[in-house]
Enzyme design. Structure first.
Site, short mmCIF file in Angstrom:
data_model
loop_
_atom_site.label_atom_id
_atom_site.label_comp_id
_atom_site.label_asym_id
_atom_site.label_seq_id
_atom_site.Cartn_x
_atom_site.Cartn_y
_atom_site.Cartn_z
N GLY A 67 0.82 -1.20 0.00
CA GLY A 67 0.00 0.00 0.00
C GLY A 67 0.86 1.25 0.00
O GLY A 67 2.07 1.19 0.15
N ASP B 67 -6.78 9.03 12.74
CA ASP B 67 -7.05 8.50 11.39
C ASP B 67 -7.63 7.09 11.49
O ASP B 67 -7.14 6.15 10.86
CB ASP B 67 -5.77 8.52 10.55
CG ASP B 67 -6.07 8.49 9.05
OD1 ASP B 67 -7.25 8.68 8.67
OD2 ASP B 67 -5.14 8.27 8.27
#
Ligand SMILES: *[C@@H]1O[C@H](CO)[C@@H](O)[C@H](O)[C@H]1NC(C)=O
Ligand SMILES: *[C@@H]1O[C@H](CO)[C@@H](O)[C@H](O)[C@H]1NC(C)=O
Ligand SMILES: *[C@@H]1O[C@H](CO)[C@@H](O)[C@H](O)[C@H]1NC(C)=O
Ligand SMILES: *[C@@H]1O[C@H](CO)[C@@H](O)[C@H](O)[C@H]1NC(C)=O
Ligand SMILES: *[C@@H]1O[C@H](CO)[C@@H](O)[C@H](O)[C@H]1NC(C)=O
Ligand SMILES: *[C@@H]1O[C@H](CO)[C@@H](O)[C@H](O)[C@H]1NC(C)=O
Ligand SMILES: *[C@@H]1O[C@H](CO)[C@@H](O)[C@H](O)[C@H]1NC(C)=O
Ligand SMILES: *[C@@H]1O[C@H](CO)[C@@H](O)[C@H](O)[C@H]1NC(C)=O
Ligand SMILES: *[C@@H]1O[C@H](CO)[C@@H](O)[C@H](O)[C@H]1NC(C)=O
Ligand SMILES: *[C@@H]1O[C@H](CO)[C@@H](O)[C@H](O)[C@H]1NC(C)=O
Ligand SMILES: *[C@@H]1O[C@H](CO)[C@@H](O)[C@H](O)[C@H]1NC(C)=O
Ligand SMILES: *[C@@H]1O[C@H](CO)[C@@H](O)[C@H](O)[C@H]1NC(C)=O
Length: 843
Positions: A509, A626
């Site tokens: 990622g 987050d």
């Protein structure tokens, strides 16, 4: 293992905080014995006392007599006397502090004795190890012999036995048994061929065979706090003209926290051999030292470095070889130590080179380096005891000394554990005292990092506020991350090997910090390797934040940091590998099998536990900032762990008016209150977690711009259905009919409370956890008869859910993204809008 790491961290911090109080090392056990001597003998500043005054000597069979030489040719007064045994004899030393001890033996056959002792056989054993087996001076190239061993004593005494065969004699001139500090010799080192970690050294015995002060003078017990001898290396050089010596003043050596004068005296680091302008034909060559070794044994090799030649950081890059195997590739000392003249050492385990009786150590320039040079300051080569616990031959103590008392090791281990725990508890207490004291001192100092004032890069301007206390030179602080206990330090080469040179096919990622690759360490451990974008200022700050955070936090539901690499301006973090990847990929967008309701509840509970720990577990509350389904990772057993603290920030513990400068987080999960007022609290995480809960139930993205206006935002959309009590209408089709209604009701209520517009109306993460566990219990107790009673403790009164309109610009977002179908495009669209709204520069 985790506890051990934690204790190690605590220990390191205690050492850091309480540093300065302890002077040079004083051994607890310090036996210096001049055997057979009628008087005290002073040698190299230390006084050896006669063994006759000691109750430690036992002669079990035969006799013991003394002998002395008047020869002025003996190298030291210790060799002027000896004790001669005609039968088995032992010295027993009471040990006050368990751990490694030096055992040093001095032998010189006394000429005054009626028999010619050069042919006497010498066999010495401890309780567990064979030190010398049938040694005689007859075949020995020298008139006297000094031996040094490092033995881990794990009981309250140490017995040295001298074994005499029939009708023979043996002798000894002097003995030292001296404690050394823990940590001078490690439990683990790196084996070179093949390159892999080698552990379990603490249970083995070592014999020093070579200890060299490269390019420097002879150092004796007087010059070394641990009484070691360091000799000049010249006679081991393969080509004597390949090296030139360099030296600086010993006082210019700046010890970092991980290296002390006990590791090696500053005299060792202040001199070195370098290639310099060596008078050899080729510019590009290795400096090689050759040592004679016994091919039947493995050797512990410690290389000592200190860049005393460079004028600037990162200019000296070289390779280190052991037996022509690459031991340290592209070693850039200043990137590890953060400065010049800062010592560094590395430990290896090696066999002799391919069955021969030599071991070679070489240093040579790296092809990529600008400057063709290499350096070595010190070298220690120690023989490691073999499988029968012998350092000489293949006979065990049992074979040589059948009457040796067998110790009950179990009791020793148990006692050791108890003592260890008590010490650990005491140290933790001490640590908190230190911390409290330091906090009290630091209340006005608003740095916010009371734990780890450790600069990442000594030469980086972001570190200037950190390094004010140690601004001794232009190179900045001498403490680097390498010296703190923040998990394992990886060489950049190891990272390259693990990730196949950052092979794009291993990419897991891409985040704000950098790219994440799947890697495999040499021992086969799978890891996630996060490589920072080297030049990003924000990235550097986040790298630091993340190391600081993660090193403090260890929890079953937080992704663990294994280690890091900050070599060559790289910022690489190595995490445990999470086999099942992000939660999101199990919800939608992939063809992975759908998760059951129970699995989903367990995953949410796990993530909630992780967040609850972040909010309450550490000394200072930590806000994740987050929380989203791509930051909740699943291991091979589907245990959820919270990841990505790059955006984390410690909570408002000291100052209540905590206003962050830039809004960070992911669009769709953002707390509307935080978004409007930039007021950061733990309740912002609770809101985001509410979005996660809805996503888990409805298996759709938090924000889906392709959908009709009222459906774009899951928080809005799910809330309207929840308020109608009809959440089951929009939930995952795979779950329909398979969910206990009471459990679903509880889950919906919990999510609803999390999504309350005002932070004060939202429950704490602990309450959320409690409610989710209750929902799981309802699901498990499948008897649907049990009516969930509304417990007033977890019911938040007066929730008035006004229609949430957190993102006024979401209409424009629909326009921007109405052709998007896949997740990536949707992410791009949302983050583009996010950038416009919040952070014009992007992340
Ligand atoms: C020998 O040294 C010990 C300890 O250093 C001391 O206590 C003792 O008095 C000395 N004996 C003589 C005879 O000097
Ligand atoms: C050593 O020298 C001393 C006097 O210096 C003397 O008394 C002694 O007998 C000598 N010992 C031997 C073994 O020669
Ligand atoms: C002792 O024996 C060795 C040979 O075994 C011989 O070289 C040496 O000279 C002898 N020493 C004495 C003092 O007799
Ligand atoms: C010791 O070594 C000698 C030769 O150096 C040998 O003759 C003798 O048998 C050995 N003794 C033992 C007990 O191994
Ligand atoms: C003994 O040492 C000398 C000099 O130290 C050396 O020249 C000689 O080769 C050595 N002999 C053996 C058998 O190791
Ligand atoms: C030593 O003597 C004993 C008996 O006195 C005997 O059993 C043993 O074999 C002898 N050992 C050696 C090495 O000669
Ligand atoms: C000594 O050995 C014990 C038990 O094997 C171990 O726990 C300890 O760490 C070792 N000490 C050192 C200094 O290696
Ligand atoms: C260093 O080198 C110089 C010249 O080559 C030599 O004179 C000096 O003895 C050396 N120093 C050491 C400690 O070997
Ligand atoms: C080692 O210590 C002795 C005695 O203090 C001193 O004379 C000598 O100069 C020292 N050597 C070095 C290299 O410092
Ligand atoms: C290097 O070796 C040569 C001969 O092999 C010798 O003459 C010279 O003295 C040696 N130099 C040093 C510094 O040891
Ligand atoms: C240095 O030694 C290593 C290992 O033997 C070898 O691979 C390398 O080519 C050598 N470098 C030079 C410049 O000779
Ligand atoms: C050394 O060699 C032995 C036997 O070949 C092997 O078992 C061992 O693992 C080797 N050790 C290292 C550090 O390479």
């Amino acid at each position: 293992m985790k506890l051990v790491e934690w204790i190690a961290l605590v220990l390191a911090l205690v050492l850091v905080f309480c540093h300065g109080s302890s002077a040079s090392f004083t051994p607890v056990d310090n036996y210096l014995i001049a055997c057979g001597s009628p008087r005290n003998v002073t040698f190299q500043g230390r006084t050896f006392v006669p063994d006759s005054g000691h109750s430690s000597l036992f002669v079990k069979s035969g006799n013991s007599v003394v002998a002395s030489s008047n020869s002025s040719s003996v190298p030291s007064p210790l060799y002027q006397s000896a004790r001669i045994f005609t039968g088995i004899a032992s010295y027993k030393f009471e040990i006050k502090q368990e751990g490694r001890h030096w055992v040093r033996l001095y032998f010189y056959p006394p000429s005054s004795w009626s028999q010619n002792l050069t042919s006497a056989s010498i066999t010495v054993v401890t309780d567990d190890f064979v030190l010398l087996n049938n040694f005689t001076f007859k075949n020995y190239n020298g008139s006297y012999m000094f031996k040094e061993y490092a033995i881990n004593v794990t009981s309250d005494d140490l017995t040295l036995s001298f074994i005499v065969s029939n009708n023979s004699v043996t002798f000894i001139n002097a003995i030292e048994v001296v404690s050394m500090p823990d940590g001078v010799l490690p439990d683990q080192a790196l084996a070179v061929n093949p390159s892999s970690p080698f552990s379990g050294l603490s249970e083995l015995a070592f014999e020093t065979v070579y200890r060299l002060n490269m390019g420097g003078p002879l150092l004796t017990a007087q010059n070394d706090t641990l009484g070691r001898t360091w000799e000049n290396d010249a006679k081991y050089l393969h080509v004597n003209s390949s090296a030139v010596n360099v030296s600086v003043s010993p006082s210019s050596i700046k010890y970092p926290a991980a290296v002390t004068p006990e590791t090696a005296p500053n005299w060792v680091y202040a001199t070195a051999e370098t290639m310099g302008e060596a008078n050899v034909p080729s510019e590009n060559f290795n400096i090689t030292w050759v040592f004679t070794v016994d091919p039947n044994f493995m050797y512990f090799v410690r290389v000592h470095f200190c860049d005393i030649v460079s004028k600037a950081l990162n200019s000296l890059v070289f390779n280190v070889y052991i037996n022509s195997d690459n031991a340290l590739g592209s070693l850039d000392l200043s990137s590890i130590t953060g400065g010049l003249a800062v010592p560094y050492y590395k430990d290896f385990v090696s066999n002799s080179s391919a069955g021969s009786d030599t071991l070679t150590v070489s240093v040579g320039p790296d092809t990529v380096a600008d400057i063709t040079d290499a350096i070595l300051n010190g070298l220690e080569v120690m023989k490691i005891s073999n499988e029968v616990n012998s350092l000489d031959g293949f006979s065990s103590v049992k074979n040589l000394h059948p009457s040796s008392p067998s110790k009950n090791n179990k009791i020793v281990i148990i006692v050791g554990c108890v003592v260890g725990s008590v010490v650990a508890v005491a140290l933790i207490g001490l640590f908190y005292c230190c911390l409290a004291a330091r906090k009290a001192k630091d209340t006005n100092n608003n740095q916010g990092h009371p734990w780890l004032p450790l600069p990442l890069y000594g030469n980086s301007q972001t570190m200037t506020k950190m390094s004010t206390t140690s601004q001794k030179s232009a190179t900045g602080s001498c403490i680097s991350l390498a010296s703190s206990n923040l998990g394992r330090f990886f060489m950049f080469q190891e990272i390259l090997d693990a990730t196949n040179k950052f092979d794009e096919s291993l990419l897991l990622g891409v985040g704000g910090f950098g790219r994440v690759y799947k890697g495999t360490l040499e021992d086969g451990t799978k890891v996630a390797v996060k490589r920072g974008n080297p030049r990003s200022e924000q990235g550097l700050a986040e790298f630091r934040t993340e190391i600081e955070m993660l090193s403090k936090l260890r929890h079953r539901h937080l992704v663990s940091l294994i280690g890091y690499c900050d070599e060559r301006s790289e910022m690489v973090l190595v995490y445990e590998y999470m086999a099942n990847g992000p939660l999101r990929s199990h919800l939608y967008g992939t063809d992975l099998p759908p998760l059951s309701w129970k699995q989903r509840l367990e995953i949410c509970i796990g993530a909630a536990r992780g967040l609850h720990y972040l909010h309450t577990g550490a000394a200072q509350s930590i806000i994740h900032r987050d929380v989203k389904t791509t930051n909740i990772l699943l291991d091979e057993n589907f245990v959820a762990k919270v990841a990505d603290f790059g955006l984390s920030k410690t909570g408002p513990a000291l100052d209540q008016t905590h206003v962050s400068t830039a809004v960070k987080g992911s669009f769709g999960y953002l707390d509307p209150e935080y978004f409007r007022r930039q007021q950061l609290t733990e309740k912002s995480d609770v809101y985001s977690f509410g979005v996660v809960l809805m996503e888990v139930l409805c298996t759709r993205p938090a924000l889906n711009p392709v959908l009709p206006r009222e459906q774009v935002n899951i928080a809005e959309w799910a809330m309207t259905w929840q308020k109608k009590g009809m959440l089951d209408q929009i939930m995952d089709q795979n779950l329909v009919g398979k969910v206990n209604p009471a459990s679903l009701k509880k889950f919906g209520e919990t999510a609803e409370k999390c999504l309350a517009e005002h932070g004060v109306d939202r429950p704490s993460m602990g309450d959320v956890l409690w409610n989710l566990e209750y929902a799981l219990q309802l699901e498990e107790t499948s008897s649907a008869l049990m009516e969930p009673e509304d417990n007033s403790t977890n019911h938040i009164p007066g929730i008035q859910l006004a229609t949430i309109e957190p993102f006024d610009n979401s209409v424009s977002m629909i326009d921007a993204g109405n052709s998007c179908t896949d997740d990536d495009a949707e992410d791009a669209a949302t983050s583009a809008v996010f950038s416009q709204l919040v952070n014009p520069r992007g992340r």
